[in-house]
Scaffold this active site. Sequence first.
Site, PDB file in Angstrom:
ATOM      1  N   ALA A  28      -9.555   5.130   3.605  1.00  0.00           N
ATOM      2  CA  ALA A  28      -9.412   6.248   4.548  1.00  0.00           C
ATOM      3  C   ALA A  28     -10.638   7.149   4.586  1.00  0.00           C
ATOM      4  CB  ALA A  28      -8.183   7.096   4.244  1.00  0.00           C
ATOM      5  N   GLY A  29     -10.899   7.653   5.777  1.00  0.00           N
ATOM      6  CA  GLY A  29     -11.941   8.655   5.965  1.00  0.00           C
ATOM      7  C   GLY A  29     -13.288   8.100   6.369  1.00  0.00           C
ATOM      8  N   LYS A  69       0.884  -1.170   0.000  1.00  0.00           N
ATOM      9  CA  LYS A  69       0.000   0.000   0.000  1.00  0.00           C
ATOM     10  C   LYS A  69       0.915   1.211   0.000  1.00  0.00           C
ATOM     11  CE  LYS A  69      -2.976   2.757   2.948  1.00  0.00           C
ATOM     12  NZ  LYS A  69      -3.925   2.842   4.056  1.00  0.00           N
TER      13      LYS A  69
END
Lengths: 65, 259
Positions: B186-187, B98
Amino acid sequence: MTITLNGEPRETAARTLAELLDETGQAGAKVATAVNEGFVPAARRAETVLSPGDRVEIVAPRQGG
Amino acid sequence: MPVFYGTEIASALMLGTAQYPSPTVLAEAFRRSGAGVATVSVRREAGSGDTAQGQQFRALVEALGVALLPNTAGCHSVREAVTTAQMARELFGTNWIKLEVIGHADTLQPDPFGLVEAARLLTDEGFAVFPYCTEDLVLCERLLEAGCEVLMPWGAPIGTGLGLNNLYGLRSLRAQFPEVPLVVDAGLGLPSQAAQAMELGYDAVLLNTAVAKAGDPAAMAEAFAGAVAAGALAHRADPMPPRDMAEPSTPVLGKAFLT
């Protein structure tokens, strides 16, 4: 000679990266290494000669997102 | 189920391993999430022997029985990210990475220019790159040209829990790259946001804080698993198009004439 190991100054008698890992007790540990920001594969540690001022990183698996 | 670089994963939920209250809670959260991928990292190791943190953590994640996806979290330069990826490949025995190249300290927004450069270098070295990117269409095109076979646009900045900040951008990526595995990374803060990503046709979601920092991480992991499954099923079921005007769902014809 003095090198920097994981960001801290360290006095060492090790001539090579492999000897440094012997010195830190990590010769058999599952760690990865870099010298002066470049990756050094496990197979090349014995031939990687250390010089004063070298910046050595020893890392291991850790939690990540 | 998502296929990344030729490997099919049994779940569309990918889970991080950081910030859990204990290793036991981490393991229980993974069990209840059904996640097929765990993200991990590499960090400085001072100790030695079996008591060293890294050796213990490695045993823990290997026992999870899921695919490992090492990250280059915290890297701000191409060189740093490439070296970290090389170390991770040796440590975890996988060519999956990643790729994070952070460009902005406050928002942790990816550096698009460094990201493309690092992706190209790593692809040339045989890595299977999972780029943590923004939803910028041109950046994503460049990443594909650099050899990436997966794209992982953010929903919102890491750790914010704000959900999908740019629905149009994410929908547009899905439309432009129908064949590329897409992951919202993410988020995400709530299962409903993960369901929304799957309803858009995304192949998977990757999250960490939303589960690890919940009051009951294992329960939240299961909640996300349910939401991801519901969202994926809804996408396959071909949702109705939205419209602005009301349309009665009950037939008008045959209504009793009462005044």
